[in-house]
Scaffold this motif. Structure first.
Motif, PDB file in Angstrom:
ATOM      1  N   MET A  59      47.662 -35.149 -19.628  1.00 30.80           N
ATOM      2  CA  MET A  59      47.251 -34.378 -20.789  1.00 30.80           C
ATOM      3  C   MET A  59      45.959 -34.962 -21.345  1.00 30.80           C
ATOM      4  O   MET A  59      45.804 -36.161 -21.432  1.00 30.80           O
ATOM      5  N   ALA A  60      45.047 -34.079 -21.702  1.00 33.25           N
ATOM      6  CA  ALA A  60      43.771 -34.502 -22.288  1.00 33.25           C
ATOM      7  C   ALA A  60      43.709 -34.083 -23.754  1.00 33.25           C
ATOM      8  O   ALA A  60      44.404 -33.162 -24.182  1.00 33.25           O
TER       9      ALA A  60
ATOM     10  N   HIS B  44      47.791 -29.691 -23.005  1.00 31.94           N
ATOM     11  CA  HIS B  44      46.607 -30.354 -23.548  1.00 31.94           C
ATOM     12  C   HIS B  44      46.562 -30.203 -25.067  1.00 31.94           C
ATOM     13  O   HIS B  44      46.982 -29.186 -25.613  1.00 31.94           O
TER      14      HIS B  44
ATOM     15  N   ASP C  85      42.163 -27.476 -16.081  1.00 29.89           N
ATOM     16  CA  ASP C  85      43.312 -28.374 -15.959  1.00 29.89           C
ATOM     17  C   ASP C  85      43.226 -29.195 -14.670  1.00 29.89           C
ATOM     18  O   ASP C  85      43.409 -30.416 -14.689  1.00 29.89           O
ATOM     19  N   GLU C  86      42.934 -28.545 -13.571  1.00 33.04           N
ATOM     20  CA  GLU C  86      42.821 -29.247 -12.282  1.00 33.04           C
ATOM     21  C   GLU C  86      41.690 -30.270 -12.305  1.00 33.04           C
ATOM     22  O   GLU C  86      41.855 -31.394 -11.822  1.00 33.04           O
TER      23      GLU C  86
ATOM     24  N   THR D 180      42.548 -33.289 -14.678  1.00 33.16           N
ATOM     25  CA  THR D 180      43.655 -34.070 -14.131  1.00 33.16           C
ATOM     26  C   THR D 180      43.164 -34.965 -12.996  1.00 33.16           C
ATOM     27  O   THR D 180      43.575 -36.120 -12.882  1.00 33.16           O
ATOM     28  N   ALA D 181      42.266 -34.437 -12.178  1.00 34.19           N
ATOM     29  CA  ALA D 181      41.723 -35.205 -11.054  1.00 34.19           C
ATOM     30  C   ALA D 181      40.789 -36.319 -11.514  1.00 34.19           C
ATOM     31  O   ALA D 181      40.604 -37.298 -10.794  1.00 34.19           O
TER      32      ALA D 181
ATOM     33  N   GLU E 278      40.864 -37.956 -14.748  1.00 35.96           N
ATOM     34  CA  GLU E 278      41.290 -38.822 -15.853  1.00 35.96           C
ATOM     35  C   GLU E 278      41.239 -40.281 -15.434  1.00 35.96           C
ATOM     36  O   GLU E 278      41.580 -40.592 -14.308  1.00 35.96           O
TER      37      GLU E 278
END
Length: 113
Positions: free
Chosen positions: A1-2, A23, A92-93, A96-97, A99
């Motif tokens: 989660m960002a 998020h 999102d992808e 997530t990749a 972070e």
């Protein structure tokens, strides 16, 4: 989660979809900064003070700000995509990749059809 800070022009339907993906997003409007004509560097400074990554379709200005100073919590520059679900999924992808997002510039582009 960002943790994101969506700038003034960022599409709200995408904000809502990203929230359903887990998020945490604060918009410029929700922060009460929308009608003040806040400059891009001030948007970035506010996001940094809140430890949030910027979500923007204002690519050129925020790429310039990133090149000037990497001391931020991430900048996600996007090409606008009217397919909201696809747009949110691609963001999102990408995040997530990548972070953690601190100091990074992430480009999310609309797929070629």
């Amino acid at each position: 989660m960002a943790w994101f800070y969506a700038d003034e022009q960022f599409p709200f339907p995408v904000v809502e979809l990203l929230r359903t993906l887990g998020h945490d997003i604060l918009t410029v409007q929700e922060a009460g900064n929308a009608d003040q004509g806040i400059a891009d560097d001030e948007v970035l400074a506010f996001a940094t003070s809140q430890k949030r990554s910027i979500l923007t379709i204002n690519r050129y200005d925020f790429i310039r700000l990133h090149r000037r100073d990497y001391n931020h919590f991430g900048i996600i520059v996007c090409t606008n995509n009217r397919n909201w679900e696809q747009f949110a999924a691609r963001i999102d992808e990408a995040v997530t990749a990548e972070e953690p997002l601190q100091g990074k510039l992430i480009r999310v582009v609309r797929p070629v059809t």
